[in-house]
Scaffold this active site. Structure first.
Site, PDB file in Angstrom:
ATOM      1  N   THR A 149       2.414  -1.658   2.125  1.00 18.21           N
ATOM      2  CA  THR A 149       1.107  -2.292   2.335  1.00 18.21           C
ATOM      3  C   THR A 149       0.872  -3.403   1.318  1.00 18.21           C
ATOM      4  OG1 THR A 149       0.186  -0.288   3.219  1.00 18.21           O
ATOM      5  CG2 THR A 149      -1.363  -1.712   2.092  1.00 18.21           C
TER       6      THR A 149
ATOM      7  N   ARG B 284      -1.822   6.818  14.945  1.00 17.95           N
ATOM      8  CA  ARG B 284      -2.150   7.148  13.548  1.00 17.95           C
ATOM      9  C   ARG B 284      -2.753   5.948  12.805  1.00 17.95           C
ATOM     10  NH1 ARG B 284      -0.561   5.192   8.232  1.00 17.95           N
ATOM     11  NH2 ARG B 284      -0.746   6.912   6.776  1.00 17.95           N
TER      12      ARG B 284
ATOM     13  N   GLY C 106      -4.046   4.747   8.914  1.00 24.83           N
ATOM     14  CA  GLY C 106      -3.941   5.129   7.497  1.00 24.83           C
ATOM     15  C   GLY C 106      -5.236   4.890   6.750  1.00 24.83           C
TER      16      GLY C 106
HETATM   17  N1  ASP Z   1      -1.345   3.403   2.682  1.00 19.38           N
HETATM   18  C1  ASP Z   1      -0.643   2.911   3.826  1.00 19.38           C
HETATM   19  C2  ASP Z   1      -0.828   3.842   4.976  1.00 19.38           C
HETATM   20  O1  ASP Z   1      -0.866   5.041   4.772  1.00 19.38           O
HETATM   21  C3  ASP Z   1       0.817   2.761   3.584  1.00 19.38           C
HETATM   22  C4  ASP Z   1       1.174   1.907   2.413  1.00 19.38           C
HETATM   23  O2  ASP Z   1       0.454   1.855   1.425  1.00 19.38           O
HETATM   24  O3  ASP Z   1       2.224   1.276   2.474  1.00 19.38           O
HETATM   25  O4  ASP Z   1      -0.897   3.378   6.092  1.00 19.38           O
END
Ligand code: ASP
Length: 306
Positions: A172, A200, A202
């Site tokens: 992310t 899903r 996040g």
């Molecule tokens: N926090 C993000 C998610 O769970 C993933 C990430 O930080 O790369 O979608």
């Protein structure tokens, strides 16, 4: 030293031994480019949210990072992206979840924030809003990269749902900024997790979990295993620890990442800034792509723990 912008490009099992010199140089350059985009916006007098948007767009356009171009694959073999933005001066916020066609999801989050009627849009409705707003849209496979396809094929073969990488890497991107009017803001953008199923979503687009900003406390963008950041409402908890617990930005962030999340088994990190220009970038994983722009123009970028 007063800072005006901090960015991250994801946390996870990012180690020196798993990275070639060329890859390392490319990731670091990507961080520098994003800080430079933010610096230009800052000097132009842009609001904090636009400084964040400039930095995040730069990372979304960079195929190395898991946001925009280069977003990871879902179980179904396509891309669903999440993004959010929040302004600290009036708690205005905009977010999108599960979008498939907008080239820069952070700009869609920005448009939702401007539109004011709603805070969080999802799926086809959010993509329709992007078109209505005149934002650039692309075909879903425009986000494909060979690197992400390989990770997807590995994840499918091993039936790993939640990992972005063979070696657990979250990619992310996010930014927190302080503008010339002394307001702060935060933005986050992600492709989520490789092989994610069932629509899903996040923590990134959830205000209070992966993204939050309040001038009174801090602006924060998180990265890591989103389910933990949702359960522990990490971004809002950071703000509360400062507001009610009277903790410093640094102490509050350290306690959350190295104690609360770590004890729970939640891997990841965050970046945060306050109106004094103090920043903190803790992470409990081996690495986190990260960078800081100081008010005097100095730039720091790093990947590993030490
Ligand atoms: N926090 C993000 C998610 O769970 C993933 C990430 O930080 O790369 O979608």
């Amino acid at each position: 030293m007063k800072s005006i912008l901090a960015i991250h490009g994801g946390a996870g099992t990012i180690t020196r031994s798993s990275m070639s010199e060329e890859m390392e140089a490319a990731y670091l350059q990507g961080l520098r480019d994003a800080l430079e985009a933010g610096r230009i916006a800052y000097l132009r007098g842009d609001a904090a949210e636009d400084i964040c948007a400039a930095a995040v767009v730069s990372l979304e356009e960079n195929p190395l990072y898991n946001a925009g171009k280069g977003a990871v694959f879902t179980h179904a073999g396509d891309h669903e992206m999440d993004a959010a933005m929040m302004r600290g001066s009036d708690l205005a916020a905009g977010a999108v979840a599960g979008v498939r066609f907008v080239r820069n999801p952070v700009l869609l989050a920005r448009a939702v924030m401007k539109y004011e009627e709603h805070v969080l849009l999802s799926g086809t409705g959010a993509d329709a809003f992007a078109r209505l707003q005149g934002l650039e849209t692309v075909s879903n496979n425009w986000f494909d990269t060979p690197h992400r396809r390989l990770q997807y094929e590995q994840a499918l073969a091993e039936d790993i749902i939640i990992l972005d990488h063979h070696e657990k890497k979250f990619g992310t991107v996010g930014a927190v900024a302080l503008d010339l009017k002394n307001n702060i803001a935060a933005a986050t953008s992600t492709g989520g997790m490789t092989n994610k199923k069932f629509g899903r979503i996040g923590d990134s687009p959830l205000i209070g979990s992966g993204t939050y900003a309040n001038n009174e406390t801090c602006a924060v963008s998180c990265t890591g295993h989103g389910e933990y950041f949702i359960r522990y409402a990490v971004a809002y908890d950071l703000s509360c620890r400062i507001a009610y617990g009277k903790q410093t930005l640094n102490d509050a962030a350290d306690e959350l990442i190295y104690k609360v999340l770590q004890d729970a088994g939640g891997e990841g990190g965050l970046i945060a800034i306050n109106r004094l220009g103090e920043v903190t970038l803790p992470f409990n994983s081996p690495g986190m792509y990260r960078g800081i722009l100081h008010e005097n123009g100095d730039v720091e970028v790093a990947i590993y723990r030490s």
